[in-house]
Design a protein around this motif. Structure first.
Motif, short mmCIF file in Angstrom:
data_model
loop_
_atom_site.label_atom_id
_atom_site.label_comp_id
_atom_site.label_asym_id
_atom_site.label_seq_id
_atom_site.Cartn_x
_atom_site.Cartn_y
_atom_site.Cartn_z
N VAL A 77 0.86 -1.18 0.00
CA VAL A 77 0.00 0.00 0.00
C VAL A 77 0.90 1.24 0.00
O VAL A 77 2.04 1.21 0.48
N GLU A 78 0.35 2.33 -0.54
CA GLU A 78 1.11 3.59 -0.60
C GLU A 78 0.14 4.76 -0.53
O GLU A 78 -0.91 4.74 -1.17
N ALA A 79 0.50 5.78 0.23
CA ALA A 79 -0.29 7.01 0.33
C ALA A 79 0.68 8.18 0.26
O ALA A 79 1.68 8.22 0.99
N ALA A 80 0.38 9.13 -0.63
CA ALA A 80 1.27 10.27 -0.82
C ALA A 80 0.45 11.56 -0.85
O ALA A 80 -0.57 11.64 -1.55
N ALA A 81 0.90 12.55 -0.10
CA ALA A 81 0.31 13.88 -0.18
C ALA A 81 1.03 14.67 -1.27
O ALA A 81 2.23 14.47 -1.52
N THR A 141 -1.46 24.22 -6.30
CA THR A 141 -2.20 22.97 -6.45
C THR A 141 -1.80 22.05 -5.30
O THR A 141 -0.63 22.00 -4.92
N TYR A 142 -2.74 21.32 -4.78
CA TYR A 142 -2.46 20.33 -3.74
C TYR A 142 -3.34 19.11 -3.98
O TYR A 142 -4.31 19.17 -4.76
N GLY A 143 -3.01 18.01 -3.32
CA GLY A 143 -3.81 16.82 -3.56
C GLY A 143 -3.37 15.63 -2.74
O GLY A 143 -2.58 15.73 -1.80
N PHE A 144 -3.88 14.48 -3.15
CA PHE A 144 -3.65 13.22 -2.44
C PHE A 144 -3.68 12.09 -3.46
O PHE A 144 -4.50 12.09 -4.38
N GLU A 145 -2.78 11.10 -3.26
CA GLU A 145 -2.71 9.95 -4.16
C GLU A 145 -2.49 8.68 -3.35
O GLU A 145 -1.74 8.70 -2.35
N ALA A 146 -3.08 7.58 -3.78
CA ALA A 146 -2.93 6.32 -3.05
C ALA A 146 -3.12 5.15 -3.99
O ALA A 146 -3.83 5.25 -5.00
N ASP A 147 -2.45 4.05 -3.68
CA ASP A 147 -2.70 2.80 -4.40
C ASP A 147 -2.40 1.61 -3.49
O ASP A 147 -1.71 1.74 -2.47
N ALA A 148 -2.96 0.46 -3.85
CA ALA A 148 -2.78 -0.76 -3.08
C ALA A 148 -2.84 -1.95 -4.03
O ALA A 148 -3.61 -1.93 -5.01
N THR A 149 -2.04 -2.97 -3.76
CA THR A 149 -2.03 -4.17 -4.60
C THR A 149 -1.90 -5.42 -3.73
O THR A 149 -1.31 -5.39 -2.64
N LEU A 150 -2.45 -6.51 -4.24
CA LEU A 150 -2.28 -7.84 -3.67
C LEU A 150 -1.60 -8.70 -4.72
O LEU A 150 -2.10 -8.81 -5.85
N ASN A 151 -0.46 -9.31 -4.36
CA ASN A 151 0.34 -10.07 -5.32
C ASN A 151 0.38 -11.55 -4.98
O ASN A 151 0.37 -11.93 -3.80
N VAL A 152 0.47 -12.35 -6.04
CA VAL A 152 0.60 -13.80 -5.91
C VAL A 152 1.89 -14.23 -6.61
O VAL A 152 2.12 -13.84 -7.77
N ALA A 153 2.72 -15.00 -5.94
CA ALA A 153 3.97 -15.49 -6.52
C ALA A 153 3.71 -16.75 -7.33
O ALA A 153 3.32 -17.78 -6.78
N LEU A 154 3.92 -16.65 -8.65
CA LEU A 154 3.79 -17.84 -9.51
C LEU A 154 5.07 -18.67 -9.47
O LEU A 154 5.01 -19.89 -9.58
N THR A 155 6.21 -17.98 -9.37
CA THR A 155 7.51 -18.62 -9.17
C THR A 155 8.26 -17.80 -8.13
O THR A 155 7.73 -16.81 -7.61
#
Length: 265
Positions: A188-192, A212-226
């Protein structure tokens, strides 16, 4: 004669043995050097972002809104970190198209949407400052830069209206990642965005933001195939607000689904 042949063959054999030997054998005691495994780790990959966007412009000079803007973007991403110091650098670049949407101007809605360009670049650097959950997770601090260019284009009967927004943003935030087990991982990541410059223009008007001001965020769920190859799914949200002279303002949003594949080394 036989004795001479045997002597010559013996000489060649001895010379060959000497040449085959390492002329500069490694001796740790001579230089004090120690060979160690590299502490650099990283990943490279590709990501697809299906997104929905909008812009709301207020003021007499630029009262044009865009809604339900559908974007399709392909990203290249990379990360490199030094496990001995905890420092890292990462980034991604995305190129894509806005394929659908609607535009309204002073109460009039567009009759059709024109495919337009969407592109961005994000570069961050940071460091790990804490581990938790028995060292299976960590928290990182980051600072970085983002460039974003988003073009919205629509037609009002026979008149085309194209609006271009370009951002140069400073980012500061935190990120965390970890593993549930050997197969599943999360991030997960959150950035102002405490400051950014935004330029908005159409065929008749160009506005440059005072701030200008703002907010950004993202999140991921990963699966290891190898052991080296992961696939993942997640989401992302961007929100940026700009103020201009003469009481003009713009609120920009984009959010959507992320699908990624990356190779770790």
């Amino acid at each position: 004669m036989k004795t001479s042949v045997i002597a010559i063959l013996s000489a060649f054999t001895a010379a060959g043995s000497a040449l085959a030997a390492d002329p500069f054998p490694y001796d740790p005691g001579m230089s004090g050097d120690v060979y160690t495994a590299s502490t650099l780790r990283g990943s490279i990959g590709l990501r697809y972002w299906y997104s929905q966007g909008s812009t709301e412009n207020k003021g007499d000079l630029a009262r044009i809104d865009n809604e339900n803007v559908t974007g399709h973007t392909v990203e290249f991403l990379a990360r490199l970190e030094d496990t001995s110091t905890g420092f890292f650098t990462k980034g991604y670049v995305g190129l894509g198209k806005n394929t659908d949407g609607s535009q309204s101007q002073r109460g009039f809605k567009s009759t059709s949407w024109n495919t337009s360009n969407l592109g961005y670049l994000t570069l961050d650097g940071g460091w790990e400052f804490r581990r938790f959950s028995n060292n299976s997770a960590r928290i990182n601090a980051l600072v970085g830069y983002q460039y974003l260019s988003d073009i919205h284009s629509a037609s009002f009967n026979t008149v085309d209206v194209k609006i271009t927004s370009k951002f140069h943003a400073f980012r500061v935030g935190v990120a965390a990642d970890g593993q549930f087990n050997d197969r599943f991982a999360w991030a997960v990541e959150a950035a102002a965005v405490p400051w950014a410059y935004n330029q908005v223009k159409d065929s008749a008007t160009k506005l440059e933001s005072e701030y200008t001001y703002g907010f950004e965020a993202d999140a991921t769920l990963n699966v290891a195939l190898t052991s080296n190859w992961d696939i993942g799914i997640g989401g992302r949200y961007w929100w940026l607000h700009s103020e201009y002279e003469l009481d003009q303002s713009q609120t920009y949003q984009r959010y959507g689904l992320l699908i990624e594949s990356k190779y770790k080394f």
